[in-house]
Write an enzyme that holds these catalytic residues in place. Structure first.
Site, short mmCIF file in Angstrom:
data_model
loop_
_atom_site.label_atom_id
_atom_site.label_comp_id
_atom_site.label_asym_id
_atom_site.label_seq_id
_atom_site.Cartn_x
_atom_site.Cartn_y
_atom_site.Cartn_z
N GLY A 77 0.82 -1.21 0.00
CA GLY A 77 0.00 0.00 0.00
C GLY A 77 0.86 1.25 0.00
N ALA A 78 1.98 1.19 -0.72
CA ALA A 78 2.98 2.25 -0.62
C ALA A 78 2.89 3.28 -1.74
CB ALA A 78 4.38 1.63 -0.61
N GLY A 79 1.80 3.27 -2.48
CA GLY A 79 1.64 4.25 -3.54
C GLY A 79 1.24 5.63 -3.06
N ASP A 101 -1.75 -7.41 -6.25
CA ASP A 101 -2.99 -7.56 -5.49
C ASP A 101 -2.66 -8.43 -4.28
OD1 ASP A 101 -5.43 -8.15 -4.40
OD2 ASP A 101 -6.34 -8.88 -6.25
N VAL A 102 -2.55 -7.81 -3.11
CA VAL A 102 -2.09 -8.55 -1.93
C VAL A 102 -3.17 -9.46 -1.35
CG1 VAL A 102 -0.26 -6.95 -1.29
CG2 VAL A 102 -2.59 -6.53 -0.47
N SER A 146 -5.20 0.01 13.84
CA SER A 146 -5.86 1.32 13.87
C SER A 146 -6.51 1.54 15.23
CB SER A 146 -6.94 1.40 12.78
OG SER A 146 -7.76 2.54 12.93
N TYR A 206 -14.14 -2.52 9.30
CA TYR A 206 -12.78 -2.01 9.49
C TYR A 206 -12.28 -2.27 10.91
CZ TYR A 206 -8.89 1.35 8.94
OH TYR A 206 -7.67 1.95 8.86
N ALA A 207 -13.16 -2.03 11.90
CA ALA A 207 -12.78 -2.27 13.29
C ALA A 207 -12.47 -3.74 13.53
CB ALA A 207 -13.89 -1.80 14.22
N ALA A 225 -11.48 -5.95 11.31
CA ALA A 225 -10.23 -6.29 10.63
C ALA A 225 -9.02 -5.80 11.42
CB ALA A 225 -10.22 -5.70 9.23
N LYS A 226 -9.09 -4.57 11.90
CA LYS A 226 -7.94 -4.00 12.59
C LYS A 226 -7.74 -4.62 13.98
CE LYS A 226 -6.49 -1.25 9.36
NZ LYS A 226 -5.20 -1.54 8.69
#
Length: 252
Positions: A13-15, A63-64, A142, A154-155, A157-158
């Protein structure tokens, strides 16, 4: 500083955002950096910036969430540089909504991109790191792992990232591999700007609101998160493993 001289790092995700800031920080400190992003264009642009500045870098589109793509990407890095010392799992997305309105594909996309991708990248990287008897893995969690309205996917997953991190630290520690997580609060990135727009605000207004609810009275910049990642990925943190470090300006 040259804490990363002779070291090879993958940053996903370094773009843009935190990932790009981390790639820059590691390159400045001497690492050869594989700048990995879903889109090869942004990855190559960041890598080009690093090489123009005198660093070593390669941009890779990957695609990770695809096991075969992750295996090929990792193999390419090892073939190019001869080793792999640091993995920074930063790739992530948001698909915010309240539980009763959230479609299944929004749940699945966020869990797959933000958690399953880390499993895949860690699994691929550990094969090289275990053989070397050395490695540093830093995963991005996060503040939302503690719960955040409209972010059940999101919660979850994090929070999962923190469990993954703690478990991998136990499994990989005997082989000289440390595994830690960084859990940022509000960071001024394209992702948080998109969140602001989804809730009918501007990025500036959203940041002002977040700053008012943060003891330091401001939001973070990507470079401030990158500096913490760089610490955990370095030998300065050689006896730190299995930890999640919250970087959120003192918010509770």
């Amino acid at each position: 500083m040259t804490r990363y001289a002779g070291k090879v790092a993958i940053v996903t995700g370094a773009g843009q955002g935190i990932g790009a800031a981390t790639a820059r920080r590691l390159a400045i400190e001497g690492a050869a950096v594989a700048v990995v992003d879903l889109n090869a264009g942004p990855a190559s642009a960041v890598a080009g910036e690093l090489t123009a500045g005198g660093g070593q870098a390669v941009g890779i589109g990957c695609d990770v969430t695809d096991p075969d793509a992750v295996a090929a990407m990792t193999a390419r890095v090892v073939q190019t540089y001869g080793r792999l010392d640091v993995l920074v799992n930063n790739a992530g997305i948001t698909r915010d909504d309240l539980l009763f309105k959230m479609p299944f594909d929004a749940w699945e996309a966020v869990l797959t991109t933000n958690l399953t991708s880390m499993f895949l990248c860690c699994q691929a990287a550990q094969a090289q790191m275990v053989g070397q008897r050395y490695g540093r893995i830093v995963n991005l969690s996060s503040r939302s792992a503690l719960g955040n309205r409209g972010q059940v996917n999101y919660a979850a997953a994090k929070a999962g990232v923190q469990g993954l991190t703690a478990t991998l630290a136990i499994e990989l520690g005997p082989f000289g591999v440390t595994v830690n997580a960084v859990a940022p609060g509000y960071v001024a990135t394209a992702m948080t700007a998109a969140t602001a727009e989804r809730v009918g605000s501007t990025p500036q207004e959203h940041q002002r609101w977040a700053a008012e609810h943060t003891p330091l009275r401001r939001v973070a910049q990507p470079e401030e998160i990158a500096s913490v990642i760089a610490f955990l990925g370095s030998d300065d943190a050689s006896y730190v493993s299995g930890q999640t470090l919250y970087v959120n300006g003192g918010a509770r």
